[in-house]
Design a protein around this motif. Structure first.
Motif, PDB file in Angstrom:
ATOM      1  N   ASP A 149      89.357 -78.557  21.753  1.00  0.00           N
ATOM      2  CA  ASP A 149      89.474 -79.995  21.464  1.00  0.00           C
ATOM      3  C   ASP A 149      88.964 -80.926  22.559  1.00  0.00           C
ATOM      4  N   HIS A 150      88.079 -80.430  23.403  1.00  0.00           N
ATOM      5  CA  HIS A 150      87.404 -81.320  24.343  1.00  0.00           C
ATOM      6  C   HIS A 150      86.218 -81.951  23.631  1.00  0.00           C
ATOM      7  N   GLN A 151      85.847 -83.130  24.058  1.00  0.00           N
ATOM      8  CA  GLN A 151      84.660 -83.787  23.511  1.00  0.00           C
ATOM      9  C   GLN A 151      83.461 -83.337  24.332  1.00  0.00           C
ATOM     10  N   VAL A 152      82.474 -82.768  23.651  1.00  0.00           N
ATOM     11  CA  VAL A 152      81.318 -82.209  24.337  1.00  0.00           C
ATOM     12  C   VAL A 152      80.041 -82.810  23.758  1.00  0.00           C
ATOM     13  N   GLN A 153      79.210 -83.330  24.645  1.00  0.00           N
ATOM     14  CA  GLN A 153      77.902 -83.853  24.260  1.00  0.00           C
ATOM     15  C   GLN A 153      76.836 -83.026  24.944  1.00  0.00           C
ATOM     16  N   VAL A 211      69.574 -81.352  14.141  1.00  0.00           N
ATOM     17  CA  VAL A 211      70.769 -81.396  14.983  1.00  0.00           C
ATOM     18  C   VAL A 211      70.529 -82.145  16.293  1.00  0.00           C
ATOM     19  N   LEU A 212      69.348 -82.761  16.424  1.00  0.00           N
ATOM     20  CA  LEU A 212      68.993 -83.507  17.635  1.00  0.00           C
ATOM     21  C   LEU A 212      68.850 -84.987  17.338  1.00  0.00           C
ATOM     22  N   THR A 213      69.119 -85.789  18.339  1.00  0.00           N
ATOM     23  CA  THR A 213      68.889 -87.218  18.249  1.00  0.00           C
ATOM     24  C   THR A 213      68.320 -87.708  19.576  1.00  0.00           C
ATOM     25  N   LEU A 247      76.452 -76.751  15.479  1.00  0.00           N
ATOM     26  CA  LEU A 247      77.229 -77.801  16.148  1.00  0.00           C
ATOM     27  C   LEU A 247      78.282 -78.412  15.236  1.00  0.00           C
ATOM     28  N   GLU A 248      77.938 -78.624  14.001  1.00  0.00           N
ATOM     29  CA  GLU A 248      78.870 -79.252  13.056  1.00  0.00           C
ATOM     30  C   GLU A 248      80.138 -78.413  12.871  1.00  0.00           C
ATOM     31  N   LEU A 249      80.000 -77.098  12.913  1.00  0.00           N
ATOM     32  CA  LEU A 249      81.164 -76.215  12.761  1.00  0.00           C
ATOM     33  C   LEU A 249      82.177 -76.415  13.884  1.00  0.00           C
ATOM     34  N   PRO A 305      78.925 -83.609  18.094  1.00  0.00           N
ATOM     35  CA  PRO A 305      77.923 -84.572  17.614  1.00  0.00           C
ATOM     36  C   PRO A 305      76.504 -84.012  17.745  1.00  0.00           C
ATOM     37  N   LEU A 306      75.564 -84.703  17.147  1.00  0.00           N
ATOM     38  CA  LEU A 306      74.169 -84.331  17.317  1.00  0.00           C
ATOM     39  C   LEU A 306      73.862 -84.269  18.810  1.00  0.00           C
TER      40      LEU A 306
END
Length: 102
Positions: free
Chosen positions: A30-34, A85-87, A59-61, A65-66
């Motif tokens: 549950d960490h936010q990872v970019q 999956v890239l932005t 990544l979505e699984l 985020p993208l």
């Protein structure tokens, strides 16, 4: 919960794999990872036989985020599944608790 920015710029398939495996492990807890792909990681993303090629499509699984990329026009050389999956965005370092570079 922490916010991580993981910069992946290596052309080593193993280093890229380890960075993405770490990102997915952190996201599982549950960490936010970019993710931020840059430099020579383009070479690994172009290789359909690399572990990174398949993993990054998941990544979505992991509720991630993208992934950001810094490839400018070179992103057109990537498979459409990878492009999805890239932005093209730039991370603001101060938004993250920890920045890891691979």
């Amino acid at each position: 919960m922490m916010k991580f920015l993981i910069n992946i710029g290596s052309d080593s398939e193993l280093i890229c794999y380890e960075a993405l495996a770490l990102a997915m492990t952190l996201a599982t807890f549950d960490h936010q990872v970019q993710l931020n792909f840059m430099n020579d990681s383009l070479i690994v993303l172009q290789d359909e036989n690399s572990r990174l090629f398949g993993m990054v499509q998941s990544l979505e699984l992991y509720d991630m985020p993208l992934a950001y990329h810094q490839f400018s026009n070179a992103v057109d050389t990537l498979d459409k599944k990878i492009q999805a999956v890239l932005t093209a965005d730039t991370a603001i370092i101060s938004d993250y608790d920890t920045v890891l570079n691979f």
